[in-house]
Each structure stands twice: as structure tokens, then as C-alpha cells.
Design a protein around this motif. Structure first.
Motif: not given
Length: 359
Positions: A64, A68, A70, A318, A351, A353
Motif C-alpha cells: 500500500d 493509506k 494513514p 494517496y 495510489r 494497491r
């Protein structure tokens, strides 16, 4: 590399005069007869010892963005290797990871990996850090600490995402192996903690003060704002005043949006306006780094210079769109240092994942 699942000898327990074994990990102080499990479900009495049933077993692995977790002031733009196990020592009616934290289906839920395998995988994927997350690392402390040792041996940072509900001795030992922690400060009333989380507020406050003043752990806070439960101006002012007095202005605070889940499906989602209002209250009380989460709000994602108010790290969710910190972590306009942990250059993970399978 896979390891066989097993019941790992647990630390933090003692035998009571009545023959029960008492868990000393967290303030629940569960007292167990043979075969019983604690409230977290993963610590169990087996004969004359306490065991951890989730050592070496995970609910899954994922890479991640650090934002995130965070964390916004801890190596921005870097990637973090995330994993958790199952169970939890709180009973939050609003839990947004309840399928993991409340799972009792150990065998079907978990992948297996040794601490060394996790550290190696994080290095191979170029991750700056490993996060103990999804459920609370407090309840799998032995596994988390051994994994932290393996990570540090390879130069990888470790971060805990936790509710901070833990006794003094295990708190010292767990966080001695962490480089950063994001602690859920779920509310600022005992009534909320008791009725909605089956816990108490003071142990969390004790953990926060300990982390800030007695460790080198980088600390950030998250508060999930639930409409009608912990979002009043009065409570937010009281909470922010406490943070200012006990922790200081440089601890980042994330206000996150609630969505209906678990046992609170009848509560509406948090409006963006509520998060903006909370952020403005925190800034007015003197906090320097206040963010909004789970909503699209570029201003609430951005790190501003606390001195001249220049935008220094501009985020869209993100994704970092602009990064203006100097190599020393200072504002280029006024020279003010920004609190946090920073590399000479910003990371560019973005951003994305990425699910990972070990072995």
C-alpha cells in the motif's frame, strides 16, 4: 517460505490462586480455564500455559501507499508491506475491518509466513516499511515483535496501526521495536469507549503519552468521526486541547469518515462538511498537521507549513502531486522545519494497491 501453523508460547500472563491463567497483555485481564480463549479470541489457555494461535499466520499481504495507513508525515510517497492476522481485543460496533478483526475462522482465513519471509518479501518489493495493520498488532505482539526484528535486520522500518489498548510492560516491549505508530483515538469520552468499544479511554491516553514522551516512535493519530456519537464541537475541542497539552502541536491528527458497517448500519456516512469542521477546530486549537480521510478533499490531504502556511506536500487521495520540502525536511519558503520522518527525496509509489502472495 511457509511455516507450519502452531500454538506459539505467549508472553504476558500469570497463574492466579484459583488456578485460572490471567492474560496480562491488555486491560481486559482475561482469566482462563483450560481450553478457553480470551476476548481477542487468539490468545488461549493450553494446559498450563498461554498460547498465541495466530503466530506465523496472516489474513493476507498487500503493498500500500504509506498514506493509506494513514501516515502523512512518515516517508511520504513510500510503499508499505501490510499484513494482519485475526481477532481484536476491542469490540467496536462500528468496526470497518470486522470480517478480519471478528473472524474466528482461523484455518480458512490465513496465509502462512515466518517473520523472516515477511521481511524478505518487503525488501524484494522495494518497500520502505512493514505495517502491522488490518487488525490490532497488540494481540499478536509476539509475532509482530519477531517480524520487526527481522525487518530491522534488513534495514526495513516497522509501523503499528493500533488502538493502543495495552498494559505497561508489553507496551514498552512492543513499541521498542516500532519506528512509527498510528493510534486510533476513537473518541474522547469514557461513555463512547465503554458502550461502543467495550473498552476504556484512559489506557489509550496513557499509551499516547508514553509514545510521545518516552519513545522515539513517530506518532500520528486517527479519529473516525461517527455522526451523532463523537463529532460534537464540544468533544472535538476537548480532545484537541488535550492533544495540545499532553502531546504538543506537531502530532498529526487524521479525521476519517465513517461508513455504515458491522453493527451500526443504521448510522449515516460522515458528511465531508463534518470532517472540514473538525479539521478547522483542530487547527484553531493550535495543531499543526490536521488531515481528512476516506473522502476526496485535497486541502485536507495536504501538508502545510505551520509557520507560513505554504502548501508543501499536495496530495490527491494517496497520490502526491507536489512535494516542496527541502532535503532536510524544511519549508523552502521560510525555512521552518516540518515535523516528521523524511527522505531527501519524496517517494513515488502513488495510489496503487498490490496484493502479494508469499511462497
Amino acid at each position: 517460505m511457509k511455516v507450519e501453523s502452531s500454538n506459539y508460547p505467549a508472553r504476558y500472563w500469570h497463574r492466579n490462586d484459583d488456578g485460572r491463567l490471567q492474560c496480562d497483555l491488555c486491560p481486559r485481564d482475561c482469566k482462563l480455564h483450560e481450553g478457553q480463549r480470551g476476548a481477542c479470541f487468539v490468545r488461549m489457555r493450553q494446559g498450563e500455559q498461554m498460547v498465541l494461535t495466530t503466530y506465523g499466520r496472516s489474513s493476507g499481504f498487500c503493498i500500500d501507499p504509506i498514506e493509506k495507513k494513514p501516515f502523512n508525515n512518515f516517508y511520504p510517497g513510500s510503499s508499505v508491506f501490510s499484513f494482519g492476522t485475526a481477532g481484536c481485543n476491542l469490540a467496536c460496533k462500528f468496526c470497518q475491518n470486522w470480517d478480519i478483526s471478528k473472524s474466528h475462522d482461523m484455518d480458512s482465513l490465513m496465509d502462512q509466513a515466518s517473520p523472516e519471509a515477511i521481511a524478505k518479501a518487503a525488501r524484494e518489493h522495494g518497500c520502505k516499511s512493514v505495517a502491522f495493520t488490518y487488525n490490532d498488532p497488540v494481540i499478536f505482539a509476539e509475532y509482530a515483535m519477531d517480524t520487526a526484528d527481522a525487518c530491522h535486520a534488513l534495514g526495513i522500518q516497522t509501523v503499528a496501526v493500533t488502538a493502543g489498548y495495552i498494559h505497561e510492560q508489553p507496551r514498552r516491549e512492543l513499541f521498542a521495536k516500532m519506528d512509527a505508530a498510528n493510534v486510533d483515538l476513537k473518541a474522547f469520552t469514557e461513555d463512547f469507549y465503554f458502550k461502543l468499544s467495550s473498552a476504556h479511554l484512559q489506557p489509550i491516553l496513557d499509551t499516547l503519552v508514553y509514545l510521545k514522551h518516552e519513545t522515539r516512535v513517530w506518532l500520528e493519530l486517527t479519529t473516525l468521526l461517527i455522526p451523532g456519537y463523537n463529532d460534537s464541537d464540544q468533544e472535538l475541542v476537548a480532545m484537541c486541547n488535550w492533544i495540545m497539552k499532553e502531546l504538543g502541536p506537531d502530532v498529526p491528527l487524521h479525521f476519517s469518515a465513517f461508513h455504515p458497517d458491522y453493527k451500526m448500519m443504521d448510522v449515516p456516512p460522515t458528511p465531508v462538511a463534518t470532517l472540514v469542521r473538525a479539521r478547522n477546530i483542530a487547527l484553531k486549537q493550535g495543531l499543526h498537521y490536521v488531515y481528512t480521510g476516506n473522502v476526496h478533499n485535497i486541502e485536507g490531504d495536504t501538508t502545510f507549513c505551520p509557520s507560513c502556511q505554504a502548501p508543501l506536500i499536495v496530495r490527491d487521495w494517496y497520490q502526491i502531486n507536489d512535494y516542496r520540502l527541502t532535503a532536510l525536511g524544511h519549508c523552502p519558503d521560510c525555512g521552518n522545519p516540518v515535523a516528521g520522518r523524511f527522505d531527501a527525496k519524496c517517494g513515488h509509489f502513488g495510489r496503487q494497491r498490490i496484493p502479494v502472495t508469499l511462497g
